[in-house]
Write a protein that holds these residues in place. Structure first.
Motif, mmCIF file in Angstrom:
data_model
loop_
_atom_site.group_PDB
_atom_site.id
_atom_site.type_symbol
_atom_site.label_atom_id
_atom_site.label_comp_id
_atom_site.label_asym_id
_atom_site.label_seq_id
_atom_site.Cartn_x
_atom_site.Cartn_y
_atom_site.Cartn_z
ATOM 1 N N ARG A 167 0.803 -1.261 -0.088
ATOM 2 C CA ARG A 167 0.050 -0.192 0.072
ATOM 3 C C ARG A 167 0.868 1.179 0.088
ATOM 4 N NH1 ARG A 167 -5.264 -1.123 0.401
ATOM 5 N NH2 ARG A 167 -5.831 -3.271 1.098
ATOM 6 N N ASP A 168 2.049 1.070 0.271
ATOM 7 C CA ASP A 168 3.090 2.086 0.164
ATOM 8 C C ASP A 168 3.627 2.397 -1.171
ATOM 9 O OD1 ASP A 168 2.743 3.027 2.822
ATOM 10 O OD2 ASP A 168 4.263 1.749 3.509
ATOM 11 N N PHE A 169 3.318 1.445 -1.988
ATOM 12 C CA PHE A 169 3.974 1.350 -3.117
ATOM 13 C C PHE A 169 5.411 1.597 -3.122
ATOM 14 C CE2 PHE A 169 -0.330 2.138 -4.334
ATOM 15 C CZ PHE A 169 -0.637 1.513 -5.550
ATOM 16 N N THR A 170 6.054 0.763 -2.239
ATOM 17 C CA THR A 170 7.579 0.721 -2.326
ATOM 18 C C THR A 170 8.113 -0.755 -2.642
ATOM 19 O OG1 THR A 170 7.510 0.383 0.122
ATOM 20 C CG2 THR A 170 7.645 2.621 -0.539
ATOM 21 N N ARG A 171 7.231 -1.551 -2.632
ATOM 22 C CA ARG A 171 7.680 -3.053 -2.957
ATOM 23 C C ARG A 171 6.590 -3.617 -3.875
ATOM 24 N NH1 ARG A 171 9.553 -7.143 1.589
ATOM 25 N NH2 ARG A 171 11.308 -6.130 1.104
ATOM 26 N N THR A 172 6.877 -4.374 -4.858
ATOM 27 C CA THR A 172 6.079 -5.088 -5.844
ATOM 28 C C THR A 172 6.561 -6.138 -5.956
ATOM 29 O OG1 THR A 172 4.729 -4.859 -7.836
ATOM 30 C CG2 THR A 172 6.803 -4.027 -7.774
ATOM 31 N N ARG A 173 5.861 -7.334 -6.610
ATOM 32 C CA ARG A 173 6.751 -8.604 -6.904
ATOM 33 C C ARG A 173 5.924 -8.860 -8.406
ATOM 34 N NH1 ARG A 173 3.210 -13.371 -3.962
ATOM 35 N NH2 ARG A 173 0.976 -12.909 -4.034
ATOM 36 N N LEU A 174 6.771 -9.610 -9.168
ATOM 37 C CA LEU A 174 6.508 -10.129 -10.435
ATOM 38 C C LEU A 174 6.247 -11.617 -10.140
ATOM 39 C CD1 LEU A 174 8.242 -9.198 -13.584
ATOM 40 C CD2 LEU A 174 7.181 -11.579 -13.329
ATOM 41 N N THR A 175 5.138 -12.283 -10.390
ATOM 42 C CA THR A 175 4.942 -13.605 -10.135
ATOM 43 C C THR A 175 5.130 -14.377 -11.548
ATOM 44 O OG1 THR A 175 2.636 -13.590 -10.432
ATOM 45 C CG2 THR A 175 3.286 -13.327 -8.312
ATOM 46 N N LEU A 176 5.869 -15.601 -11.387
ATOM 47 C CA LEU A 176 6.271 -16.408 -12.273
ATOM 48 C C LEU A 176 5.818 -17.942 -12.109
ATOM 49 C CD1 LEU A 176 9.938 -15.519 -12.767
ATOM 50 C CD2 LEU A 176 8.200 -14.324 -13.832
ATOM 51 N N ASN A 177 5.361 -18.540 -13.257
ATOM 52 C CA ASN A 177 5.199 -20.146 -13.113
ATOM 53 C C ASN A 177 6.184 -20.553 -14.190
ATOM 54 O OD1 ASN A 177 2.228 -18.878 -12.733
ATOM 55 N ND2 ASN A 177 2.270 -21.038 -11.815
ATOM 56 N N LEU A 178 6.808 -21.529 -13.630
ATOM 57 C CA LEU A 178 7.950 -22.097 -14.498
ATOM 58 C C LEU A 178 7.726 -23.625 -14.592
ATOM 59 C CD1 LEU A 178 10.860 -20.596 -12.289
ATOM 60 C CD2 LEU A 178 9.941 -19.522 -14.344
ATOM 61 N N SER A 179 8.203 -24.201 -15.748
ATOM 62 C CA SER A 179 8.287 -25.543 -16.040
ATOM 63 C C SER A 179 9.330 -26.309 -15.408
ATOM 64 C CB SER A 179 7.971 -25.857 -17.592
ATOM 65 O OG SER A 179 9.251 -25.209 -18.064
ATOM 66 N N LEU A 180 10.070 -25.666 -14.581
ATOM 67 C CA LEU A 180 11.375 -26.129 -13.886
ATOM 68 C C LEU A 180 11.011 -26.916 -12.654
ATOM 69 C CD1 LEU A 180 13.789 -23.299 -14.624
ATOM 70 C CD2 LEU A 180 13.380 -25.318 -15.924
ATOM 71 N N HIS A 181 11.565 -27.780 -12.228
ATOM 72 C CA HIS A 181 11.413 -28.404 -10.846
ATOM 73 C C HIS A 181 12.507 -28.450 -9.940
ATOM 74 C CE1 HIS A 181 7.367 -29.381 -12.296
ATOM 75 N NE2 HIS A 181 7.904 -29.980 -13.162
ATOM 76 N N GLY A 182 13.787 -28.775 -10.514
ATOM 77 C CA GLY A 182 14.959 -29.147 -9.561
ATOM 78 C C GLY A 182 15.619 -27.836 -9.185
ATOM 79 N N ALA A 183 16.281 -28.128 -8.262
ATOM 80 C CA ALA A 183 17.003 -26.927 -7.613
ATOM 81 C C ALA A 183 18.167 -26.298 -8.414
ATOM 82 C CB ALA A 183 17.614 -27.212 -6.117
ATOM 83 N N ARG A 184 18.862 -27.319 -9.210
ATOM 84 C CA ARG A 184 19.930 -27.032 -10.044
ATOM 85 C C ARG A 184 19.309 -26.076 -11.178
ATOM 86 N NH1 ARG A 184 23.755 -31.180 -13.212
ATOM 87 N NH2 ARG A 184 25.737 -29.855 -13.623
ATOM 88 N N ALA A 185 18.243 -26.609 -11.879
ATOM 89 C CA ALA A 185 17.676 -25.768 -12.940
ATOM 90 C C ALA A 185 17.200 -24.294 -12.695
ATOM 91 C CB ALA A 185 16.405 -26.454 -13.650
ATOM 92 N N LEU A 186 16.795 -24.329 -11.494
ATOM 93 C CA LEU A 186 16.271 -22.842 -10.631
ATOM 94 C C LEU A 186 17.506 -22.087 -10.721
ATOM 95 C CD1 LEU A 186 13.477 -24.132 -8.472
ATOM 96 C CD2 LEU A 186 13.059 -22.804 -10.322
ATOM 97 N N ASN A 187 18.513 -22.698 -10.068
ATOM 98 C CA ASN A 187 19.653 -21.781 -9.854
ATOM 99 C C ASN A 187 20.076 -21.354 -11.029
ATOM 100 O OD1 ASN A 187 20.157 -21.284 -7.031
ATOM 101 N ND2 ASN A 187 20.693 -23.728 -6.805
#
Length: 758
Positions: free
Chosen positions: A531-551
């Protein structure tokens, strides 16, 4: 050394009290395998995540997919709408997103309005084909709430902050009951998402526990009976296992740690280790019986031969397990420390209570029952003789084979993929694949933008930078969907201009953007910006699953950001995907720390026992080699280093050292009495060879029982640990005597060269 004399009745009472008191705590056992339990709470990413949830709802969801030919008819949409309302009323539910509840921005005569995509009034005014067209024409619904063809509809349930796996199970159960009540079960095709994945792991954990605990106990007691044919041995074993397992679980509860898929290995492990300890006891009694001893003399004779190695074997195994306490992955650390505590209790029972039980009730012979396992002597003798007679060849060939395998260690991949933890035919795997094929990726990641001052995110300049990153992400092959504040502002601008496609863009006027945001009266806005318009987020859906691929994905994004000017905006990857990606480094750190500590502690205890650096180094070789072999096998067959396999090396080293301690203790005792190397080895293997072979086979059988699990890391843990213990047995029976003979040759040669005085 002689055992402390206490009455058998008192020892029996103490054993029962330990078991019963510890057992009473099981009612407080907290079943929880939620991902949050695996993240160290002091990690920066976790602290950032906790702060993020003060502004935004969780990205954890449950996705239900419905398929059919009549999804936009009243026959489906009316009960589907009731289902949505019923679920929204559940106390664990924060929000339910469907085509009947998701917000849509539409143009009006005086600007724009926000309304459900398919409100009750809209549904009443449209035919099924028109409803379908309205949904497919929406900017956000296709790929999220419906397929591109409109032949499937999704229900996305976002929970309130959940406290553990049982609440997730209750949520999934509540959904299924509501679906059945609305008579839509035949349309429900798949369930997926973090909630469902956690529930699948919970069910796997309960399944494993129900099989492994009685299974390992039954195998152990059966083999005790087959080896010694003494009911007393079976009873003492059952009482000791009960006390040790219950005590270990009580430690877990007292420490406030949850029962996870990692700690589900604890009961079968403690049962197996206790059986191994008892076999050394009963084998020593058998040998004493063969020497014609009985009563207290037999017990004292056996105690003198097993007390010291039992103590140091327990300490070294406990050290190997306790080293896991240095892992930053909390369930692994808890497992190691609790198992170490259970081993110390096992040692205390072995040295303090079992002698009293035997003194009170042991009056029958032991040697008679051992005939059924005399066949174990033949392979022990054959391997020992091969090591003694072909010592140089055995040592040289072993070292050469290990050297050839070393390059495979570099091929080990560090990976944690919760979906790959299940077999491909598992329902959760098939459901997730189906939803990803038809809708969107189920792995979520959030990109958080922080600005330095209030209302900074109303600036077109900042919003354009967010839009540039979002455009790059939309073109990335791993990204299946994105949503940001920019999308909502573009929709407001489009709606305000009578839905003219030319205006579906970000306006270049801060005052106009501020006006849009002021008059917006929906719920979606403040799920994307504070509500202060100091933080926003961009949400993603990914077809990745593994920690290595995410990194790798996060690394690519950070590289792209490094080449861009983001002004005052600070950009941070967050959400479930970020926390999960951190598992890769946590696993590496935990493996290095725990194995280094295990080797150091075990070496120190060996030094205290042998009082010789040479003997310490000598006895460490056959115990480190199996761990090295496990890593070679993992690299050769592509087995990941993950949360379960990261424990194998420390556990194997800790367990394998037990047999080496018993064997080398028997060898040293004879050498110190002036016997030759070969004679001492022959007698030591005759005394301890059968016991260490039997204990290894029993441990392997009990660990192989873990391969019946539906959870792949548990299967790999059981299989690789069994392989490691078999390798340790071969090193003890074949390599160790060969090495001792090879190392003794220079001394024998020097003695032979000494001139005989005339």
């Amino acid at each position: 050394m002689k055992p402390i004399r206490i009455s058998g009745g008192l020892a029996f009472a103490i054993l029962i009290i330990i078991s019963l008191l510890s057992g009473t705590t099981l009612g407080w056992l907290h079943l929880n395998n939620a991902p949050q339990t695996y993240f160290p709470q002091n990690a920066p990413a976790v602290q950032f995540e906790n702060a993020l949830r003060e502004d935004f709802p969780t990205d954890e969801v449950l996705i239900a997919l419905f398929e059919g030919d009549d999804l936009f008819s009243d026959d489906f949409l009316v009960p589907f709408r009731r289902l949505t309302q019923q679920l929204q009323a559940l106390p664990l539910v924060d929000r339910v997103l469907t085509v009947t509840t998701v917000e849509q921005i539409r143009g009006t005569e005086d600007g724009f309005g926000v309304e459900p995509l398919l409100s009750e009034a809209t549904m009443a005014s449209l035919e099924p084909a028109e409803r379908r067209a309205r949904v497919l024409d929406d900017r956000f619904a296709p790929g999220l709430l419906t397929t591109e063809q409109g032949d499937a509809l999704a229900l996305i349930l976002r929970p309130e902050p959940l406290d553990g796996s049982l609440q997730r199970l209750a949520l999934e159960t509540g959904l299924l009951e509501a679906v059945a009540e609305q008579e839509l079960t035949d349309k429900l095709i798949a369930l997926a998402g973090q909630v469902v994945l956690d529930v699948a792991q919970l069910r796997a954990m309960l399944h494993d526990t129900m099989i492994f605990v009685p299974g390992t106990l039954g195998i152990g007691l059966l083999l005790i009976w087959l080896m010694f044919r003494r009911l007393l041995a079976v009873v003492i074993s059952a009482l000791t296992i009960s006390a040790v397992v219950h005590f270990s679980l009580a430690l877990l509860i007292i420490a406030g740690k949850p029962y996870t898929l990692i700690s589900a290995i604890l009961p079968p492990l403690m049962s197996a280790l206790t059986i191994a300890m008892l076999i050394h006891w009963f084998n020593a009694l058998t040998l004493a019986d063969r020497h014609g001893l009985s009563g207290a003399e037999r017990i004292d004779w056996a105690y003198q031969r097993i007390a010291r190695p039992t103590l140091f074997a327990a300490l070294t195994t406990a050290a190997g397990l306790a080293s896991l306490g240095f892992s930053p992955i909390q369930p692994i650390a808890a497992f190691g420390l609790v198992a170490a505590g259970g081993l110390l209790m096992q040692c205390a029972i072995s040295l303090l209570l079992i002698p009293a039980l035997l003194l009170q009730w042991d009056h029958a012979p032991w040697a008679r029952g051992s005939a059924s396992v005399r066949w174990l002597d033949r392979p022990v003798r054959a391997l020992r003789n091969l090591g003694l007679r072909r010592a140089g060849w055995v040592v040289g060939l072993t070292l050469a084979l290990m050297a050839l395998g070393l390059p495979f260690i570099s091929q080990i991949q560090v990976e944690t993929d919760l979906l790959r933890f299940f077999k491909s035919q598992a329902p959760i795997s098939q459901a997730t694949d189906h939803i990803q094929e038809r809708l969107t990726g189920v792995t979520t990641l959030e990109i958080v933008f922080d600005a330095p001052e209030r209302d900074a995110l109303k600036s077109p300049e900042h919003l354009r930078r967010i839009a540039e990153l979002q455009s790059w992400l939309n073109n990335h092959p791993a990204v299946t969907r994105t949503l940001s504040l920019v999308d909502l502002i573009e929709e407001m601008h489009w709606g305000f201009h009578a839905e003219d496609p030319a205006y579906r863009m970000l306006p270049d006027n801060r005052a106009l953007i501020a006006q849009y945001l002021l008059i917006y009266d929906g719920d979606d806005l403040y799920e994307l910006v504070n509500r202060d318009f100091t933080r926003t987020r961009l949400t993603l859906n990914l077809s990745l699953h593994g920690a290595r691929a995410l990194n790798e994905f996060i690394g690519e994004m950070n590289a792209w950001l490094a080449d861009r000017e983001m002004g005052e905006l600070q950009v941070t990857a967050a959400g479930f995907g970020r926390l999960f990606a951190d598992q890769e480094q946590l696993t590496i750190d935990g493996q290095i720390r725990s194995l280094a500590v295990a080797i150091g502690l075990i070496a120190l205890l060996m030094l205290l026992m042998w009082r010789s650096l040479a003997d310490t180094a000598l006895t460490m070789i056959p115990n480190l080699a199996p761990a090295l072999l496990i890593f070679i096998i993992m690299g050769l067959f592509g087995i990941w280093l993950d949360m379960a396999t990261a424990m194998i090396a420390s556990v194997t080293v800790g367990i394998a050292v037990d047999d080496t301690v018993h064997l080398f203790h028997a060898y040293r005792r004879r050498r110190r009495s002036g016997r030759s190397v070969v004679w001492s080895l022959a007698r030591a293997y005759r005394q301890a060879g059968r016991a260490l072979t039997a204990t290894t086979l029993i441990l392997c059988a009990q660990f192989l029982l873990l391969t019946t699990s539906s959870f792949v890391p548990t299967i790999q843990f059981g299989l690789l640990t069994a392989i490691g213990l078999l390798a340790a047995l071969l090193f003890d029976l074949l390599f160790l005597p060969a090495l001792l003979v090879v190392l003794s040759r220079p001394a024998r040669k020097r003695r032979a060269e000494v001139p005989i005085p005339t």
